[in-house]
Design an enzyme around this catalytic site. Structure first.
Site, short mmCIF file in Angstrom:
data_model
loop_
_atom_site.label_atom_id
_atom_site.label_comp_id
_atom_site.label_asym_id
_atom_site.label_seq_id
_atom_site.Cartn_x
_atom_site.Cartn_y
_atom_site.Cartn_z
N ASP A 1 -7.36 0.71 -10.35
CA ASP A 1 -8.40 1.74 -10.49
C ASP A 1 -8.95 1.74 -11.92
O ASP A 1 -10.16 1.93 -12.14
CB ASP A 1 -7.89 3.13 -10.09
CG ASP A 1 -6.45 3.41 -10.52
OD1 ASP A 1 -5.79 2.49 -11.03
OD2 ASP A 1 -5.99 4.55 -10.35
N TYR B 1 -4.68 -7.77 4.95
CA TYR B 1 -5.59 -8.46 5.86
C TYR B 1 -4.88 -9.29 6.93
O TYR B 1 -5.52 -10.01 7.68
CB TYR B 1 -6.54 -9.37 5.05
CG TYR B 1 -7.60 -8.60 4.28
CD1 TYR B 1 -7.37 -7.32 3.79
CD2 TYR B 1 -8.86 -9.16 4.05
CE1 TYR B 1 -8.33 -6.62 3.09
CE2 TYR B 1 -9.83 -8.47 3.34
CZ TYR B 1 -9.56 -7.20 2.87
OH TYR B 1 -10.52 -6.50 2.17
N ASP C 1 -11.07 -8.11 -2.96
CA ASP C 1 -12.28 -7.98 -2.14
C ASP C 1 -13.19 -6.91 -2.75
O ASP C 1 -14.40 -7.12 -2.94
CB ASP C 1 -11.86 -7.59 -0.71
CG ASP C 1 -12.97 -7.79 0.30
OD1 ASP C 1 -14.05 -8.25 -0.10
OD2 ASP C 1 -12.74 -7.49 1.48
N ASP D 1 -16.95 -7.26 -5.15
CA ASP D 1 -18.25 -6.68 -4.80
C ASP D 1 -18.79 -5.89 -5.99
O ASP D 1 -19.98 -5.91 -6.29
CB ASP D 1 -18.17 -5.79 -3.56
CG ASP D 1 -18.54 -6.54 -2.28
OD1 ASP D 1 -18.20 -7.74 -2.21
OD2 ASP D 1 -19.16 -5.94 -1.37
N LYS E 1 -1.34 -1.71 -8.00
CA LYS E 1 -1.22 -0.25 -7.93
C LYS E 1 0.27 0.06 -7.86
O LYS E 1 0.74 0.83 -7.00
CB LYS E 1 -2.01 0.25 -6.70
CG LYS E 1 -2.25 1.73 -6.65
CD LYS E 1 -3.20 2.25 -7.69
CE LYS E 1 -3.22 3.77 -7.65
NZ LYS E 1 -3.72 4.38 -8.89
#
Ligand SMILES: NC(=O)c1ccc[n+]([C@@H]2O[C@H](COP(=O)([O-])OP(=O)(O)OC[C@H]3O[C@@H](n4cnc5c(N)ncnc54)[C@H](O)[C@@H]3O)[C@@H](O)[C@H]2O)c1
Length: 348
Positions: free
Chosen positions: A217, A133, A241, A245, A184
């Site tokens: 994941d 970001y 982020d 959600d 990851k």
């Protein structure tokens, strides 16, 4: 001691939910002073200003906390004001720990089968000042068939260390037993390697807490299949982020989710997780509970734990009695839902 709060409702439903949540905060009787700021799309369209000169400096110097709505307006397709205000605040005020609780209040709100509120009760600590970001990158040959876009993922040892340390401290302070780091590292080996090394180093300093690692994941899958295993999850900006959600989806939707953007010892900022929701703005139907729970987080952060507890209890009552907006099963409007909660808070 009175605390000074900067209030920035922003755009769309930010305007509605922040006003509604402030009614609830006032009903606690907490000694607070509020100053409202008009930073928003409206202001930007009027005079071209996103953040006035020295705006962040003033917030850091004159206020104990910032209570913020949301940014985003179809009239500003570049979203430049949101970027400069919201990301600007997180980066320039160095609010490095984005604390996002995922807390199911009522089984009826969860889309999963056979799940009790205690099964969905964890907190995601998202790194908030680095990662993908930071807006480092560029495009080469824009618009051409060979167009190339590069978006850099920036991870510093300082940034990774402090957010992981925060997660362990948070776990201790909140009576949690384990901290899970999600990355990851199997594919993104450079950034993941740094996160792994730092996580192991910090874990050694907290022998009373269990330190666990999972690829992001797998975390996403497990959040749906077996959310009960999670207590505190620490991860980078982008993964945090997305996971939060998903977390909001498990706990009643975006209208229920709260967050704090924290730098311990500095002026921190509190905002509901949702955006400005232009599709429902101005209709008095936005769920104010995310903003109200965010206000409770802010009060707890300021040491007003009794007042925060009253708000949390009133939210729980509202959800159980369906004194809520339609997205979580009620029939009330934004104002009416907040008024019910405020009344319940005032009664103690
Ligand atoms: N922190 C922020 O300021 C923030 C966060 C996300 C998106 N945005 C901006 O908000 C605008 C809209 O983005 P989006 O649609 O992707 O995300 P959004 O969170 O605004 O809305 C997503 C969906 O959730 C619903 N929703 C959101 N909050 C709700 C609430 N309190 N009660 C009931 N329903 C609610 C909306 O109606 C919509 O259907 C965009 O400009 C985006 O950039 C801002």
């Amino acid at each position: 001691m009175s605390h000074r709060i900067a209030v920035i409702p922003g755009d769309g439903i930010g305007q509605e939910v922040i006003v509604a949540a402030l009614k609830v905060v006032k009903a606690t009787g907490a000694e607070l002073e509020f100053e409202e700021f008009d930073w928003s799309a409206e202001r930007y369209l009027k005079d071209g200003v996103t953040v006035p000169p020295d705006g962040f400096k003033k917030l850091g110097r004159d206020f104990d906390a910032i209570f913020l709505g949301a940014f985003g307006d179809p009239r500003v397709p570049t979203n430049i004001h949101a970027k400069e205000i919201l990301l600007g605040m997180r980066f320039r005020m160095d609010l490095y720990a984005n604390v996002r609780p995922v807390h199911l209040l009522d089984a009826a709100l969860c889309p999963l089968k056979n799940v009790e509120p205690a099964d969905v009760n964890f907190t995601v600590i998202r790194e908030n000042t680095e990662g993908l970001y930071v807006d480092v990158g560029g495009v080469f040959k824009p618009g051409m068939p060979e167009e190339v876009a590069v978006q850099e993922d920036v991870n510093t040892r300082k940034g990774v260390e402090r957010v992981i340390r925060y997660a362990f401290e948070y776990a201790k302070q909140h009576g949690r037993k384990k901290v899970l780091m999600a990355d990851k590292a199997n594919v993104m080996t450079y950034a993941g390697g740094l996160w792994q090394r730092v996580f192991h180093e910090e874990a050694k300093k907290h022998p009373t807490l269990e330190a666990q690692h999972m690829y992001v994941d797998v975390v996403a899958m497990m959040m749906v299949r077996e959310p009960r295993q999670f207590e505190v999850i620490v991860t980078n900006n982008m993964f945090g982020d997305i996971l939060t959600d998903l977390g909001a989806g498990l706990a009643g939707g975006l209208g229920m989710a709260s967050s704090g953007n924290i730098h311990p010892g500095k002026t921190s900022m509190f905002e509901p997780v949702h955006g400005s929701a232009p599709n429902i703005a101005g209709k008095n139907i936005a769920n104010p509970i995310g903003a109200i729970a965010t206000a409770s987080m802010m009060l707890a952060h300021l040491g007003l734990t009794k007042e925060a507890g009253k708000i949390d209890a009133a939210i729980l009552d509202a959800v159980r009695q369906k004194k809520t907006t339609f997205d979580v099963g009620g029939t009330l409007g934004t104002k009416e839902s907040a008024a019910w909660i405020a009344e319940r808070v005032a009664k103690g």
